[in-house]
Motif scaffolding. Structure first.
Motif, short mmCIF file in Angstrom:
data_model
loop_
_atom_site.label_atom_id
_atom_site.label_comp_id
_atom_site.label_asym_id
_atom_site.label_seq_id
_atom_site.Cartn_x
_atom_site.Cartn_y
_atom_site.Cartn_z
N ARG B 206 0.83 -1.07 0.11
CA ARG B 206 0.32 -0.15 -0.02
C ARG B 206 0.62 1.34 0.48
O ARG B 206 2.19 1.15 0.85
CB ARG B 206 -0.52 -0.15 1.21
N CYS B 207 0.44 1.97 -0.46
CA CYS B 207 1.45 3.37 -0.75
C CYS B 207 0.71 4.46 -0.35
O CYS B 207 -0.64 4.66 -1.42
CB CYS B 207 1.71 3.17 -2.34
N ILE B 208 1.03 5.91 -0.84
CA ILE B 208 -0.18 6.89 -0.02
C ILE B 208 1.01 7.77 -0.67
O ILE B 208 2.68 8.23 -0.36
CB ILE B 208 -0.53 7.27 0.97
N ALA B 209 0.75 9.03 -1.84
CA ALA B 209 1.41 9.58 -2.27
C ALA B 209 0.43 10.94 -2.09
O ALA B 209 -0.17 10.78 -2.01
CB ALA B 209 2.25 9.56 -3.34
N VAL B 210 0.89 12.08 -2.26
CA VAL B 210 1.38 14.29 -2.32
C VAL B 210 2.12 14.37 -3.17
O VAL B 210 3.87 14.58 -3.74
CB VAL B 210 1.10 14.41 -1.06
N PRO B 211 1.68 15.24 -3.91
CA PRO B 211 2.40 16.22 -5.13
C PRO B 211 3.56 17.57 -4.55
O PRO B 211 3.31 17.68 -3.69
CB PRO B 211 1.82 16.56 -6.05
N VAL B 212 4.79 17.08 -5.64
CA VAL B 212 4.80 18.81 -4.60
C VAL B 212 5.08 19.48 -6.08
O VAL B 212 5.29 19.21 -7.17
CB VAL B 212 6.54 18.34 -5.36
N LEU B 213 4.65 20.56 -5.38
CA LEU B 213 4.17 21.91 -6.33
C LEU B 213 5.17 22.86 -6.83
O LEU B 213 5.48 22.96 -6.11
CB LEU B 213 3.04 22.29 -6.17
N ASP B 214 5.57 22.94 -8.11
CA ASP B 214 5.80 24.30 -8.19
C ASP B 214 5.82 25.73 -7.87
O ASP B 214 4.75 26.12 -7.93
CB ASP B 214 6.61 24.30 -9.23
N ALA B 215 6.18 26.80 -8.75
CA ALA B 215 5.94 28.02 -7.78
C ALA B 215 4.88 28.16 -8.94
O ALA B 215 3.89 29.48 -8.08
CB ALA B 215 6.87 28.63 -8.19
N GLN B 216 4.26 28.01 -10.06
CA GLN B 216 3.04 28.29 -10.19
C GLN B 216 1.50 27.45 -10.02
O GLN B 216 0.99 26.95 -10.87
CB GLN B 216 2.92 27.36 -12.01
N VAL B 223 5.92 12.36 -3.77
CA VAL B 223 6.61 12.09 -2.68
C VAL B 223 5.81 10.94 -2.56
O VAL B 223 4.57 10.97 -1.88
CB VAL B 223 7.04 13.38 -1.56
N SER B 224 5.95 9.80 -1.99
CA SER B 224 5.50 8.34 -1.40
C SER B 224 5.80 8.15 -0.15
O SER B 224 6.79 8.12 -0.15
CB SER B 224 4.71 7.69 -2.67
N CYS B 247 6.47 17.12 4.67
CA CYS B 247 7.62 16.93 3.77
C CYS B 247 7.86 17.63 2.49
O CYS B 247 8.57 18.10 2.03
CB CYS B 247 7.77 15.53 3.21
N VAL B 248 6.65 17.69 1.54
CA VAL B 248 7.06 18.72 0.60
C VAL B 248 6.78 19.89 0.24
O VAL B 248 6.77 20.82 0.56
CB VAL B 248 5.50 17.77 -0.66
N ARG B 249 6.35 20.68 2.05
CA ARG B 249 5.66 21.53 2.00
C ARG B 249 7.72 22.01 2.33
O ARG B 249 8.07 23.36 0.71
CB ARG B 249 5.50 21.42 3.07
N GLY B 250 8.51 22.04 3.25
CA GLY B 250 9.74 21.43 2.83
C GLY B 250 10.45 21.58 1.39
O GLY B 250 10.74 22.49 1.75
N ILE B 251 10.45 20.59 0.91
CA ILE B 251 11.06 20.43 -0.64
C ILE B 251 10.23 21.87 -1.21
O ILE B 251 11.49 22.41 -1.74
CB ILE B 251 10.71 19.07 -1.55
N SER B 252 9.15 22.12 -1.37
CA SER B 252 9.10 23.89 -2.11
C SER B 252 9.43 24.84 -1.94
O SER B 252 9.94 25.68 -2.16
CB SER B 252 7.26 23.56 -1.78
N MET B 253 9.70 24.80 -0.79
CA MET B 253 9.99 25.54 0.30
C MET B 253 11.67 25.68 -0.18
O MET B 253 12.01 26.63 -0.34
CB MET B 253 9.87 25.88 1.65
N ASP B 254 11.98 25.02 0.15
CA ASP B 254 13.73 24.65 0.16
C ASP B 254 13.27 25.11 -1.51
O ASP B 254 15.05 26.04 -2.34
CB ASP B 254 13.93 23.26 -0.20
N MET B 255 12.89 24.53 -2.62
CA MET B 255 13.18 24.99 -3.93
C MET B 255 12.51 26.23 -4.43
O MET B 255 12.23 26.85 -5.18
CB MET B 255 12.49 23.49 -4.73
N GLY B 256 12.01 27.17 -3.40
CA GLY B 256 11.98 28.27 -4.10
C GLY B 256 9.96 28.19 -3.88
O GLY B 256 9.51 29.32 -4.71
#
Lengths: 270, 270
Positions: B206-216, B223-224, B247-256
């Motif tokens: 079983r897997c669960i995932a959320v998207p990483v969104l860019d500036a747009q 990430v799953s 997690c993805v919030r952190g990634i998003s911030m890191d990527m600006g």
DNA sequence: TTTTAGCTTTTCAGAATATGAGATTCGCGT
DNA sequence: ACGCGAATCTCATATTCTGAAAAGCTAAAA
């Protein structure tokens, strides 16, 4: 580009050109347009175009929004398949992680390929200055701890071969620039059981490495610990070396190899 | 621009053949001899030989001791350069590691490429059953949590395009096998804010995932967290989803990027 | 709006290039 | 030593790639 291949007689122009394109895109840190590719490689526009289209069909390159080209993810797939066949990387990872947490410095795993070392893995401690090394990149043997570690335990004829194919390029004022000096260094390495790169590749960077031996006691790889010279001091080297030896012993066992015999223990001063 | 399928009209036979060779060697889990390569691809011996020699010169393939061929480490180099240009991977790693230590399950980072998802990183908890997924491998969207996570937040026309290019292959008895059913599932995904793969790709996984969104606010990756169904239970999903979102919030911030807006908090039952 | 400049895409006849049949050499097992 | 399968090499041929030239784009300038 000097081609030192022993039997360089076989040629397929299209392949040479295609790989030149991939090289170009790989070197560039920004995507390139068709015209740039064509002129850089002295190919005619239509030729470059055709190659890029074919490479794109194979997903070896891909286009960014504005139509420029960069390396495609298919290469990433191939790369992972290639490295998987060695399976050293996967097995070694847990040991490397442990090593990093013990030393709090960056660890590398490298293989000898042809006459250069290729970094196949890099683990960095939580907070540390980013190392500039790129996984997959190759470096000469004479200025890296991993290169010296492998070389020091390789049979004489293989060493000869590697040295013959090495241009002793100078990177810092400490770089070893002659085969003779390197040979002396290798002897020192054998005696103490670990190899050291004392700012020979990059100013301010000190590394220490030990080889991973296979069942025949031949070095197949090396593990290194690298860090700024002020943290990785000469006094700490023996202690770090002990962690390294424990690490490669673990890897060797995991791979079904015989752990390093002699020189397995190193005196820790104080 | 809208129709991303470039006519397969451009052809360079030599390249198609060379990549066929690489594919063959990549599929095979054991090195292959010249004769095997030639017959598998229906190439004449001398042709296959010439290609292999040229590929070897470029270090795209290499020979094992007994003269058989396998993928070369140059591909590993290219692959790392390719992935580096995205630099998502590097930046995301610390966040993924945290995620793994929080959930004690395997985390994946994946991109959408063409109509499939490519796993570009995988982090496994200290002791766990080895996942079969290989970094670099691509999977269809309809049976993976990362695929659904990305698709759910993609604009309608891109979704259409992906669905049109997807063969809804069945992997388990739970695999979604029609575009309609997938569309319903995507709507559910949007509402709850995370995507689930409930043994749709592999029995018991079983897997669960959320998207990483860019500036747009466009999904660029996902990430799953994956694990055996008996550990990753339905009850735990919202809690895991919260870790994922962090997690993805952190990634998003890191990527600006701008962190995900709505659906950023998910109710954790009791 | 129209023009221009720079880029990408397409076409096609010619010729350089890759091709593959076959001869040769290698290497291993008996 | 011998034989057989596999790898390596050669070379005349035509298939395949080449690149000149021209047509399409796109975006910025007039």
């Amino acid at each position: 580009m000097r081609d030192a291949s022993p039997q360089g007689t076989y040629k397929v122009q299209a392949l040479d050109r295609a790989f030149a394109v991939l090289d170009l895109l790989g070197e560039s840190d920004t995507p390139l347009g068709l015209a740039q590719v064509a002129s850089s490689l002295q190919l005619h526009k239509s030729t470059a175009h055709r190659f890029l289209m074919v490479l794109e069909r194979h997903r070896m390159v891909e286009r960014t929004g504005n139509g420029k080209f960069r390396l495609g993810l298919r290469l990433f797939d191939y790369g992972n398949r290639a490295i998987e066949q060695y399976d050293l990387r996967e097995r070694a990872q847990p040991y490397l992680r442990r090593l990093v947490s013990e030393t709090e410095e960056t660890a590398h795993l490298a293989l000898l390929e042809a006459a250069r070392v290729i970094y196949i893995d890099k683990i960095e401690p939580a907070r540390s200055v980013r190392m500039i090394t790129r996984i997959g990149a190759s470096h000469p043997v004479h200025c890296t701890s991993v290169g010296k570690a492998i070389l020091a335990f390789l049979p004489e004829d293989r060493v000869e071969d590697v040295l013959r194919r090495t241009r002793f390029e100078r990177f810092t004022h400490r770089t070893i620039t002659t085969p003779e000096a390197l040979r002396v260094e290798l002897e020192k390495t054998r005696r103490r059981g670990y190899a050291v790169d004392d700012e020979e590749f990059e100013e301010g960077l000190r590394c220490i490495a030990v080889p991973v031996l296979d069942a025949q006691r031949q070095p197949v790889a090396a593990v290194s610990v690298s860090g700024p010279s002020f943290r990785v001091t000469a006094q700490k080297l023996p202690a770090i070396a002990n962690h390294l030896l424990q690490c490669v012993r673990g890897i060797s066992m995991d791979m079904g190899y015989i752990p390093m015999g002699r020189a397995a223990r190193i005196a820790v001063p104080a």
